[in-house]
Scaffold this active site. Structure first.
Site: not given
Ligand code: F6R
Length: 615
Positions: A2, A27, A73, A100-101, A488, A492, A495, A511, A610
């Site tokens: 948010c 974000r 968000w 926000n939060g 990583e 990438k 996502e 294994h 973000k």
């Protein structure tokens, strides 16, 4: 996550609010809205992009000299217009809130307010704040006091901005665990969750502290703190001049921010290491004026981070152990904060974060301090972030604003910083000869050019990407310090292209994961010419023998030959300690091109944000 913008000014604030929201878009969000005050509160909300909100605001000719705006968000309740902020309450004392939060006790508060006759029309925790403030406003007839009394009852980490219909000349803001700042301008006063939202109107910022509540009108502001006094004690907070770059947020000639940020890496790494380029030797002062003392008391490291930043920590663990001979633990912040680890006061706690606002990383760091760790270091990309303010030592990755949700240049600049930290600690522990130190400085100076050369493989990577677009799964293999790079690379790809990708330490294949290998499973391998190359080649044979299709990023001197189902892209010759940084670049390019082929939203992948400012 948010984003919040609030404004009170001489003229219509709608352009400031919308510009602010556009700047916060990176974000991640799923709906947007605003309220402006002009005799009455005018609210506009949409589940679309901010561009959609701009259109609606225009059609409805919403304007006013005070307003609050938000990108949401979704946490509580689906992304819908009904759940989008601002939320309002009251008839005579109508107020609007953006938030926000998370309000942790929202269920109990909702029941209590419903019993008092307040009607809820959304599924959000935010609506609780709107009704609670309206409730206190009825008793106190003062919005600042009503907000102070409300936050005394709210549990959780949050930032809010509130305005009132009958006083359209002011807004009230409150910070409790989520970032919020004031912007002091010529034409008015402003508030936002992130400095970048206000750069068009001011660079003079006040970073609010925990428990701060502020009242803003167009000429003045006052701040009280409610931690010890529910009605607030007046406090002074310093004004900072923000030096965030305005232009850095433009896309320029690129199609996506992620593409821009991948190609900015040579410059970002050069900016991050600038102080080393002109130095004859490496000094601990690069990490803060007390670093020498703290580093000499340090016998081990504990790295706390999430996601991509966690992968940077895993790479650093190999470097710190090998080069500096220092024990190092790396922990996922969201796990660490709920364990009962044993603290060692001589362990330096290192928080790594692009945004410096990741809730889990901040909480894990506070928890580590509470457990008895005495010293902490932030490796962070945002100078004005909570993380930077929370640690004794700090090193800024000077990557510039990273807008694409998938982290790229922040990661490679984190690695550059962590390599510098490794070399600094190695030197202080007499693990680095003068000659070796000079070689390291030379290697770091060469890093931007080496990154540039890794970018040259883009056309070959783009050809591979076409073959990946049809796939549903992919495996990434690496060994040693390149195993976190494989992790990583897989992160990438998943996502931004939504292809399911997993990374394995190549020695782990037999294994279990080898059972997944068939002609439909592309296997990406990182094959640097290091001491583990022989072992890795055997692991690749295991895949090849089972009909797997191998895509190998090899060093020029790795001597891996193309054959049927074994494709090779060669980078430059092996770059020693720099190698993980250089092997990251083609993996970023691979994810980017696969996403392009699949037509996904590269910069704003679904469901992701973000800055993850909630737990
Ligand atoms: C992945 C990504 C995330 C972040 C994570 C931590 O591309 O960007 O995994 O790395 O959310 O964020 P920061 O580094 O801001 O703490």
């Amino acid at each position: 996550m948010c984003g919040i913008v609030g404004a009170v000014a001489k003229d219509n604030v709608v352009p400031v609010l919308l510009e602010g929201l556009l700047r916060l878009e990176y974000r991640g969000y799923d709906s947007a809205g605003l309220v402006v005050s002009n005799n009455s509160l005018h609210r506009v909300r949409t589940t679309g992009r901010v561009a959609e909100l701009v259109k609606l605001v225009d059609e409805q000719q919403a304007e006013g000299s005070a307003g609050i705006a938000h990108t949401r968000w979704a946490t509580h309740g689906a992304p819908s217009e009904r759940n989008a902020h601002p939320h309002v309450s009251g008839e005579e004392t109508k107020i609007a809130v953006v938030h926000n939060g998370i309000i942790e006790n929202h269920e109990a508060m909702r029941k209590r307010l419903q019993a008092d006759g307040y009607e809820f029309v959304s599924d959000t925790d935010t609506e609780v704040i709107a009704h609670l403030v309206a409730h206190h406003l009825k008793q106190t007839a003062d919005l600042l006091k009503a907000v102070c009394l409300s936050i005394a009852e709210l549990q959780g980490a949050y930032a809010i901005v509130v305005m009132e219909e009958v006083r359209p000349d002011r807004i009230i803001v409150a910070r409790n665990g989520a970032p919020l700042l004031l912007g002091l301008g010529e034409e008015g006063n402003y508030a936002a969750s992130d400095a970048s939202a206000l750069l068009k109107v001011t660079r003079n910022m006040i970073y609010l502290e925990e428990g701060d509540v502020a009242e803003l009108d167009r000429d003045n502001y006052r701040i009280v703190n409610c931690l010890n006094d529910p009605l607030g004690e007046p406090v002074e907070r310093a004004v900072h001049e923000s030096d965030l770059s305005n232009e850095a947020i433009e896309m320029g000639p690129y199609d996506h921010f992620m593409q821009k940020e991948i190609f900015e890496q040579p410059g970002a790494v050069a900016n991050t290491l600038e102080m080393v380029f002109n130095a004859q030797s490496i000094s601990p002062n690069l990490f803060g004026s007390t670093a020498e003392k703290i580093f000499s008391d340090t016998d081990s490291l504990l790295i706390l981070a999430c996601g991509t930043s966690y992968h940077a920590g895993l790479v650093a663990q190999y470097w710190l152990e090998t080069v500096a001979g220092m024990p190092c633990n790396v922990e996922i912040a969201s796990e660490y904060r709920y364990r009962d680890p044993v603290a060692n006061p001589r362990t330096l706690v290192v928080g790594i974060s692009q945004s410096g606002e990741t809730a889990d990383t901040l909480a894990a760091l506070s928890y580590a301090k509470k457990l008895g760790h005495q010293h902490s270091l932030a490796i962070c990309n945002v100078a004005e972030s909570a993380l930077i303010r929370q640690t004794d030592l700090r090193f800024l990755t000077r990557a510039g604003p990273e807008i694409g949700v998938a982290s790229t240049k922040a990661f490679t600049t984190q690695l550059a910083s962590l390599l510098l930290l490794t070399v600094t600690l190695a030197k202080m522990r007499n693990k680095l000869s003068v000659e070796h130190e000079q070689q390291m400085i030379k290697a770091l100076r060469h890093l931007p050019a080496a990154v540039q050369s890794s970018l040259q493989v883009e056309p070959e990577v783009a050809v591979w990407a076409e073959r990946f677009s049809e796939k549903h799964h992919a495996l990434f293999l690496g060994r040693g310090v390149h195993y976190p790079i494989a992790m990583e690379g897989a992160l990438k790809l998943k996502e931004i292209s939504y292809i399911h990708a997993e990374a394995y330490a190549a020695g782990e294949l037999k294994h279990g994961p080898l059972a997944l290998v068939d002609s439909e499973m592309p296997v990406v391998a990182i094959a640097p010419n290091d001491q583990l190359l022989g072992k890795l080649k055997s692991n690749l044979q295991e895949v090849h023998a089972r009909g797997g299709e191998l895509y190998v990023f090899a060093d020029a001197d790795s001597q891996i030959q193309e054959s049927e189902n074994l494709h090779v892209i060669r980078l430059a010759e092996h770059a020693g300690l720099l190698s993980p940084i250089l092997h990251t670049i083609p993996l970023q390019l691979l994810a980017y091109h696969v996403a392009l082929n699949k037509g996904t939203d590269v910069d704003k992948p679904r469901n992701l944000a973000k800055a993850v400012t909630v737990e």
